[in-house]
Write a protein that holds these residues in place. Structure first.
Motif, PDB file in Angstrom:
ATOM      1  N   UNK A 126       0.821  -1.207   0.000  1.00 37.29           N
ATOM      2  CA  UNK A 126       0.000   0.000   0.000  1.00 37.29           C
ATOM      3  C   UNK A 126       0.857   1.260   0.000  1.00 37.29           C
ATOM      4  N   UNK A 127       2.082   1.132  -0.508  1.00 42.11           N
ATOM      5  CA  UNK A 127       3.022   2.245  -0.467  1.00 42.11           C
ATOM      6  C   UNK A 127       2.449   3.506  -1.091  1.00 42.11           C
ATOM      7  N   UNK A 128       1.903   3.388  -2.283  1.00 43.29           N
ATOM      8  CA  UNK A 128       1.382   4.545  -3.006  1.00 43.29           C
ATOM      9  C   UNK A 128      -0.140   4.589  -2.970  1.00 43.29           C
ATOM     10  N   UNK A 129      -0.717   4.092  -1.925  1.00 41.70           N
ATOM     11  CA  UNK A 129      -2.172   4.050  -1.824  1.00 41.70           C
ATOM     12  C   UNK A 129      -2.736   5.444  -1.572  1.00 41.70           C
ATOM     13  N   UNK A 130      -4.034   5.578  -1.743  1.00 38.48           N
ATOM     14  CA  UNK A 130      -4.747   6.819  -1.480  1.00 38.48           C
ATOM     15  C   UNK A 130      -5.897   6.518  -0.538  1.00 38.48           C
ATOM     16  N   UNK A 131      -6.499   7.540   0.058  1.00 37.10           N
ATOM     17  CA  UNK A 131      -7.658   7.285   0.931  1.00 37.10           C
ATOM     18  C   UNK A 131      -8.770   6.527   0.208  1.00 37.10           C
ATOM     19  N   UNK A 132      -9.033   6.891  -1.049  1.00 36.90           N
ATOM     20  CA  UNK A 132     -10.091   6.218  -1.793  1.00 36.90           C
ATOM     21  C   UNK A 132      -9.798   4.755  -2.023  1.00 36.90           C
ATOM     22  N   UNK A 133      -8.562   4.446  -2.394  1.00 42.31           N
ATOM     23  CA  UNK A 133      -8.177   3.051  -2.620  1.00 42.31           C
ATOM     24  C   UNK A 133      -8.226   2.257  -1.326  1.00 42.31           C
ATOM     25  N   UNK A 134      -7.740   2.861  -0.243  1.00 42.03           N
ATOM     26  CA  UNK A 134      -7.755   2.181   1.059  1.00 42.03           C
ATOM     27  C   UNK A 134      -9.181   1.825   1.461  1.00 42.03           C
ATOM     28  N   UNK A 135     -10.103   2.762   1.284  1.00 43.13           N
ATOM     29  CA  UNK A 135     -11.503   2.514   1.643  1.00 43.13           C
ATOM     30  C   UNK A 135     -12.109   1.437   0.745  1.00 43.13           C
ATOM     31  N   UNK A 136     -11.793   1.489  -0.542  1.00 38.83           N
ATOM     32  CA  UNK A 136     -12.344   0.504  -1.479  1.00 38.83           C
ATOM     33  C   UNK A 136     -11.873  -0.899  -1.148  1.00 38.83           C
ATOM     34  N   UNK A 137     -10.561  -1.051  -0.933  1.00 40.15           N
ATOM     35  CA  UNK A 137     -10.012  -2.370  -0.614  1.00 40.15           C
ATOM     36  C   UNK A 137     -10.620  -2.901   0.685  1.00 40.15           C
ATOM     37  N   UNK A 138     -10.878  -2.004   1.628  1.00 46.16           N
ATOM     38  CA  UNK A 138     -11.442  -2.427   2.916  1.00 46.16           C
ATOM     39  C   UNK A 138     -12.895  -2.859   2.791  1.00 46.16           C
ATOM     40  N   UNK A 139     -13.698  -2.091   2.080  1.00 45.90           N
ATOM     41  CA  UNK A 139     -15.140  -2.326   2.098  1.00 45.90           C
ATOM     42  C   UNK A 139     -15.552  -3.567   1.321  1.00 45.90           C
ATOM     43  N   UNK A 140     -14.766  -3.971   0.314  1.00 42.15           N
ATOM     44  CA  UNK A 140     -15.191  -5.116  -0.499  1.00 42.15           C
ATOM     45  C   UNK A 140     -15.186  -6.426   0.302  1.00 42.15           C
ATOM     46  N   UNK A 141     -14.382  -6.494   1.359  1.00 38.65           N
ATOM     47  CA  UNK A 141     -14.361  -7.709   2.180  1.00 38.65           C
ATOM     48  C   UNK A 141     -15.697  -7.976   2.849  1.00 38.65           C
ATOM     49  N   UNK A 142     -16.186  -7.041   3.690  1.00 41.61           N
ATOM     50  CA  UNK A 142     -17.496  -7.239   4.312  1.00 41.61           C
ATOM     51  C   UNK A 142     -18.626  -7.365   3.303  1.00 41.61           C
ATOM     52  N   UNK A 143     -18.536  -6.603   2.209  1.00 45.42           N
ATOM     53  CA  UNK A 143     -19.582  -6.687   1.188  1.00 45.42           C
ATOM     54  C   UNK A 143     -19.641  -8.093   0.596  1.00 45.42           C
ATOM     55  N   UNK A 144     -18.485  -8.722   0.425  1.00 52.31           N
ATOM     56  CA  UNK A 144     -18.473 -10.090  -0.107  1.00 52.31           C
ATOM     57  C   UNK A 144     -19.157 -11.056   0.859  1.00 52.31           C
ATOM     58  N   UNK A 145     -18.974 -10.839   2.172  1.00 54.98           N
ATOM     59  CA  UNK A 145     -19.660 -11.681   3.156  1.00 54.98           C
ATOM     60  C   UNK A 145     -21.170 -11.487   3.111  1.00 54.98           C
ATOM     61  N   UNK A 146     -21.594 -10.242   2.992  1.00 53.11           N
ATOM     62  CA  UNK A 146     -23.032  -9.967   2.905  1.00 53.11           C
ATOM     63  C   UNK A 146     -23.604 -10.568   1.622  1.00 53.11           C
ATOM     64  N   UNK A 147     -22.828 -10.532   0.537  1.00 50.61           N
ATOM     65  CA  UNK A 147     -23.282 -11.147  -0.714  1.00 50.61           C
ATOM     66  C   UNK A 147     -23.391 -12.668  -0.560  1.00 50.61           C
ATOM     67  N   UNK A 148     -22.414 -13.280   0.128  1.00 52.64           N
ATOM     68  CA  UNK A 148     -22.481 -14.721   0.383  1.00 52.64           C
ATOM     69  C   UNK A 148     -23.698 -15.077   1.220  1.00 52.64           C
ATOM     70  N   UNK A 149     -24.011 -14.230   2.200  1.00 55.23           N
ATOM     71  CA  UNK A 149     -25.190 -14.466   3.029  1.00 55.23           C
ATOM     72  C   UNK A 149     -26.455 -14.457   2.173  1.00 55.23           C
ATOM     73  N   UNK A 150     -26.531 -13.493   1.266  1.00 52.43           N
ATOM     74  CA  UNK A 150     -27.705 -13.407   0.396  1.00 52.43           C
ATOM     75  C   UNK A 150     -27.819 -14.621  -0.508  1.00 52.43           C
ATOM     76  N   UNK A 151     -26.681 -15.061  -1.060  1.00 51.57           N
ATOM     77  CA  UNK A 151     -26.675 -16.241  -1.930  1.00 51.57           C
ATOM     78  C   UNK A 151     -27.091 -17.485  -1.149  1.00 51.57           C
ATOM     79  N   UNK A 152     -26.548 -17.648   0.066  1.00 51.36           N
ATOM     80  CA  UNK A 152     -26.891 -18.821   0.882  1.00 51.36           C
ATOM     81  C   UNK A 152     -28.374 -18.845   1.203  1.00 51.36           C
ATOM     82  N   UNK A 153     -28.952 -17.686   1.553  1.00 49.31           N
ATOM     83  CA  UNK A 153     -30.392 -17.619   1.836  1.00 49.31           C
ATOM     84  C   UNK A 153     -31.194 -18.000   0.592  1.00 49.31           C
ATOM     85  N   UNK A 154     -30.773 -17.480  -0.568  1.00 49.89           N
ATOM     86  CA  UNK A 154     -31.506 -17.752  -1.803  1.00 49.89           C
ATOM     87  C   UNK A 154     -31.456 -19.235  -2.169  1.00 49.89           C
ATOM     88  N   UNK A 155     -30.282 -19.842  -2.037  1.00 46.10           N
ATOM     89  CA  UNK A 155     -30.131 -21.259  -2.363  1.00 46.10           C
ATOM     90  C   UNK A 155     -30.902 -22.122  -1.377  1.00 46.10           C
TER      91      UNK A 155
END
Length: 386
Positions: free
Chosen positions: A104-133
């Motif tokens: 993350x040497x040349x990272x920016x605030x926007x990139x840092x936030x993006x990389x962080x938020x996709x993790x929890x979002x992926x879990x919430x997406x998995x939860x939705x998929x599991x409920x649907x299946x």
């Protein structure tokens, strides 16, 4: 596919593959989680009509699916980081869930936030998929597993969005403060303190609240909240320390540079004194350069003093020079700060380095680990007093 060195594999755990070229490991601490899940959920998921092993098999399936959820979470971090131009060193699933190491040497605030938020979002997406299946599944064991996985991913996603480091939500807060203040260190410190609040809140809610209400609480119900709180507090403390150091090293590189006198390779020991006297300061470092003018070593005053007076005029400079590693010369941009120099010295394991202007290739000075520690220590002391 690049195979890591044996010692690297032992350090990170068992390598199970790669994602977009980045190695994926299961840490040796991960089986602890699997054993706990099977031991705790096995009896609860048991069915008298299915045999004694049924509950444990379902719990083992849940442990495996939880590992998949962790890897999806970390893979989301890794892919987002790569998409933003950062190299990803590794993905590791461990006893605390997992972590992704990326540059993350040349990272920016926007990139840092993006990389962080996709993790929890992926879990919430998995939860939705599991409920649907689960809605279309008739097998009881599969339905039970899908419900558990959906609930677990939903809770993990929400938990990771809490606004305190080392959670992903803390990274988002850190990035926001960084954006507002222009100081990455301030963001780390602010999110670190919020992480400590999260840690204290976890203990108060799961342990303190039942006790204050006069409810009984089992030992097992205490262990996990305290373990999670310890993990949060430890990560938050590291973030606060890292933030303070980052701010302390945000000043100009010139703060740690000491003057240099360049001595040509064609010089003799007898000429050193005359060359040194031509400098503006008597405390300058004496650096030997080769035929191209490239710094290659430091004059050893003790060795130079031992050369007999009769032979000083004919003894070559190289005879009293301590050669340095090939990568001891660091070229920095004009807008570089001390953080950039510290990173280069740390990555190359350099106790001393010659610093060049990356554009003009002019020698700016010499930096030592002792001088860097002195300047950073003084900055940290001023920060604690303010």
């Amino acid at each position: 596919m690049t195979t890591p060195a044996p010692d690297e594999s032992r350090r990170h755990g068992w390598r199970i593959g790669s994602i977009a070229g980045s190695p994926v490991y299961i840490a040796r601490s991960w089986p602890v989680i699997a054993v706990v899940i099977i031991a705790v959920f096995g009896p609860a998921l048991g069915r008298p009509d299915r045999g004694a092993s049924y509950g444990y098999l379902v719990a083992a399936g849940y442990a495996l699916l939880l590992l998949v959820s962790v890897l999806v979470h970390e893979a989301a971090h890794a892919l987002a980081a790569r998409a933003r131009g950062h190299s990803v060193g590794r993905i590791v699933a461990d006893v605390w869930g997992g972590h992704t190491v990326y540059d993350a040497t040349r990272s920016t605030p926007g990139t840092t936030a993006l990389v962080a938020v996709v993790g929890p979002v992926s879990n919430l997406a998995l939860a939705a998929v599991a409920w649907a299946v689960e809605a279309g599944v008739t097998n009881e064991a599969a339905s039970t597993l899908l419900v558990i996985v959906a609930r677990a991913n939903f809770l993990v996603g929400l938990f990771n969005l809490l606004p305190g480091l080392p959670l992903d939500g803390g990274q988002i807060v850190s990035a926001l403060v960084w954006r507002l203040t222009g100081r990455k260190g301030s963001g780390l410190v602010a999110a670190g303190w919020l992480g400590r609040v999260m840690a204290a809140g976890t203990v108060l809610w799961f342990v303190g609240r039942p006790l204050l209400e006069g409810e009984g609480i089992a030992m097992f119900e205490v262990v996990w909240p305290v373990a999670i709180a310890f993990f949060l507090w430890q990560g938050a403390t590291q973030a606060i320390r890292a933030g303070a150091i980052h701010d302390a090293t945000a000043g100009p590189v010139q703060d740690v540079l000491e003057p240099v006198v360049l001595l040509p390779a064609t010089a003799t020991v007898g000429e050193v004194g005359e060359l040194a006297r031509g400098s503006r300061t008597s405390s300058a470092w004496l650096v030997a350069t080769d035929e191209r003018g490239w710094p290659f070593g430091l004059l050893d005053p003790a060795a130079a003093a031992e050369v007999p007076a009769a032979t000083r005029a004919t003894t070559p400079l190289r005879a009293v020079v301590t050669s340095q590693p090939a990568d001891w010369v660091v070229a920095l941009d004009t807008d570089a700060v001390l953080t950039d120099l510290v990173r280069e010295m740390s990555e190359r394991n350099l106790p001393v380095t010659v610093v060049l202007d990356a554009t003009t290739r002019r020698v700016l000075g010499i930096a030592t680990a002792d001088r860097v520690n002195e300047v950073v220590g003084a900055a940290l002391a001023r920060r604690r007093r303010s």
